[in-house]
Design an enzyme around this catalytic site. Structure first.
Site, PDB file in Angstrom:
ATOM      1  CG  HIS A  56      41.724  45.409  37.601  1.00  0.00           C
ATOM      2  ND1 HIS A  56      42.641  45.897  36.682  1.00  0.00           N
ATOM      3  CD2 HIS A  56      42.402  45.308  38.775  1.00  0.00           C
ATOM      4  CE1 HIS A  56      43.810  46.074  37.288  1.00  0.00           C
ATOM      5  NE2 HIS A  56      43.685  45.728  38.561  1.00  0.00           N
ATOM      6  CG  HIS A  58      45.498  42.069  41.773  1.00  0.00           C
ATOM      7  ND1 HIS A  58      46.691  42.113  41.090  1.00  0.00           N
ATOM      8  CD2 HIS A  58      44.845  43.204  41.463  1.00  0.00           C
ATOM      9  CE1 HIS A  58      46.770  43.238  40.403  1.00  0.00           C
ATOM     10  NE2 HIS A  58      45.651  43.920  40.611  1.00  0.00           N
ATOM     11  CD  GLN A 151      52.496  44.470  42.003  1.00  0.00           C
ATOM     12  OE1 GLN A 151      51.441  43.939  42.312  1.00  0.00           O
ATOM     13  NE2 GLN A 151      52.583  45.775  41.762  1.00  0.00           N
ATOM     14  CG  HIS A 209      47.880  47.238  37.203  1.00  0.00           C
ATOM     15  ND1 HIS A 209      47.663  45.985  36.711  1.00  0.00           N
ATOM     16  CD2 HIS A 209      47.328  47.281  38.455  1.00  0.00           C
ATOM     17  CE1 HIS A 209      46.996  45.276  37.623  1.00  0.00           C
ATOM     18  NE2 HIS A 209      46.780  46.033  38.685  1.00  0.00           N
ATOM     19  CG  ASP A 308      42.579  46.605  42.101  1.00  0.00           C
ATOM     20  OD1 ASP A 308      43.300  45.681  41.662  1.00  0.00           O
ATOM     21  OD2 ASP A 308      43.033  47.748  42.327  1.00  0.00           O
TER      22      ASP A 308
HETATM   23 FE   FE2 Z   1      45.140  45.951  40.122  1.00  0.00          FE
END
Ligand code: FE2
Length: 424
Positions: A56, A58, A151, A209, A308
């Site tokens: 996980h 970004h 998002q 998420h 993350d």
């Molecule tokens: Fe995340």
């Protein structure tokens, strides 16, 4: 043979074995292999592990810390707002440059597979194009799997669903979602249904998420498990974060855990981020906010630890070190028993590999010769020391290497009775 690694310990407990490598694959594993090779590497009783895997991340936001400003409140919601401010100013060149710098860091730390969410709520899909290019560029070094991540909410943001489908058509691998950010609980549940049905149609994996909140009534994991079971997506669905489970009523969780298991849904906790973003509305006692990792594991559910964020609107630290992630997860979940500590190592290696569906992963004959030689004897010591990576190998080629950094003070009259190898 091309390479033979002598006297290695393995994460499964085997000690002092040799690993022979030929044509990018592991050809043999065993004690004192009678083989010759172009290069001999003496592991010296150190741990040879399969590479670290981050389930996980970004990568579109990484290394953007401070752009255009720093998250003052430290909350998830200000982070999302800040990312929204940055989005119009993003350029492909900057996105690719930052992502590649992160990949340099990752490879140096033996992190050779990353599942990265990529925001699809910018109609230009700049970040999608950039990360698809990064995926292509870094393929010789690491596996980058991309998740189409709406998002701003797949229902809340008017073009998000169409953009998500465009991103998948462009080559993004996994269907994402963010049900707790939709306007209502009902919309959140509806978003889970829509996205799971789309994934089932397309034969894709799902990673949402899910319930990244301190609100104990945020129960979208229940819908995710239900839809996974209904659509037969077992083993292909992941709930990321699940922090609301930390605050849920114990009775409800006792019903929920078997449902997650029945749906074949995996869980990803993100310890560094959960411990810093959650509990921000609390005074004292202040909740930790990480999901119930030992309880999920005891229920037979796969649990991985993800990084993350690294230096972005949500988190100002980090370096791509999955041993730091495992160490934080271990502490937050109080997983201090020997088996529990080993499970924390699995949560950054074999378990996320399974979640990503990596093939020929692991230290076994016939698999890719992808491995990390750590300056530690076993997985627990590796976490304790956040052990240096002596060597990182991909498809049989050494792609990162570092000498050991040891010191022993040369003092006259020093007693020799203590032999506790702090740094081996
Ligand atoms: Fe995340």
């Amino acid at each position: 043979m091309d390479v033979v690694i002598r006297n290695a310990n393995l994460a499964d407990g085997r000690q002092g074995v040799d690993i022979a490598i030929e044509a990018g694959r592991i050809a043999a594993i065993g004690p004192a292999l009678a083989v010759t090779a172009g290069r001999e590497i003496d592991a010296g009783g150190d741990l040879v592990s399969a590479p670290f895997v981050d389930a996980h991340f970004h990568m579109d936001a990484t290394l953007s810390y401070g752009l255009p400003r720093v998250n003052a409140s430290g909350t998830l919601l200000e982070g999302i707002a800040l990312w929204g401010e940055l989005k119009p100013d993003l350029t492909q060149q900057a996105l690719i440059g930052r992502a590649l710098q992160y990949c340099d860091w990752a490879v140096a730390r033996g992190l050779l597979a990353i599942r990265s969410h990529v925001d699809v709520c910018d109609d230009r899909l700049l970040a999608v194009e950039a990360l698809l290019e990064v995926k292509r560029l870094v393929a010789p070094y690491l596996d980058l799997q991309l998740v189409a991540f709406p998002q701003d909410g797949v229902l809340r943001s008017p073009t998000a669903l169409a953009n998500l489908k465009r991103a998948i058509a462009m080559g993004v691998d996994v269907v994402g979602g963010i049900p707790h950010f939709e306007r209502t609980m009902a919309d959140g549940a509806e978003s889970v249904r829509i996205l799971c049905e789309f994934a089932a149609e397309q034969g894709l994996r799902v990673d949402m998420h899910c319930d990244e909140s301190d609100d104990p009534h945020s129960r979208h994991i229940e819908t995710l498990a239900y839809e996974s079971n209904r659509l037969g997506l077992h083993g292909r669905v992941t709930g990321s974060h699940l922090t609301s489970m930390h605050s849920m009523d114990n009775y409800y969780v006792s019903k929920l855990l078997p449902l997650i298991r029945e749906g074949g849904v995996a869980a990803i906790a993100n310890p560094l981020i959960n411990i810093t973003l959650q509990g921000r509305h609390d005074t004292y006692p202040k909740r930790r906010g990480m999901t119930r990792v030992p309880e999920l594991l005891a229920a037979g559910i796969d649990v991985a630890f993800g990084h993350d964020c690294v230096m972005d609107p949500w988190y100002s630290l980090g370096s791509g070190d999955m041993l730091e992630v495992a160490q934080m997860g271990l502490h937050v979940a109080q997983m201090t028993g020997q088996d529990a500590m080993r499970a924390c190592f699995e949560a950054v290696t074999t378990t996320p590999a399974r979640i990503l569906g990596l093939e020929q992963y692991g230290i076994a004959v016939g698999n890719h010769a992808d491995l990390v030689l750590l300056d530690a004897a076993d997985p627990v010591e590796a976490i304790r020391l956040r052990a240096a990576r002596r060597l990182v190998m991909r498809r049989g080629a050494v792609i990162a290497e570092a000498p050991r950094a040891n010191a022993r003070l040369d003092l006259p009259g020093r007693p020799d009775s203590v032999n506790f190898r702090l740094n081996r």
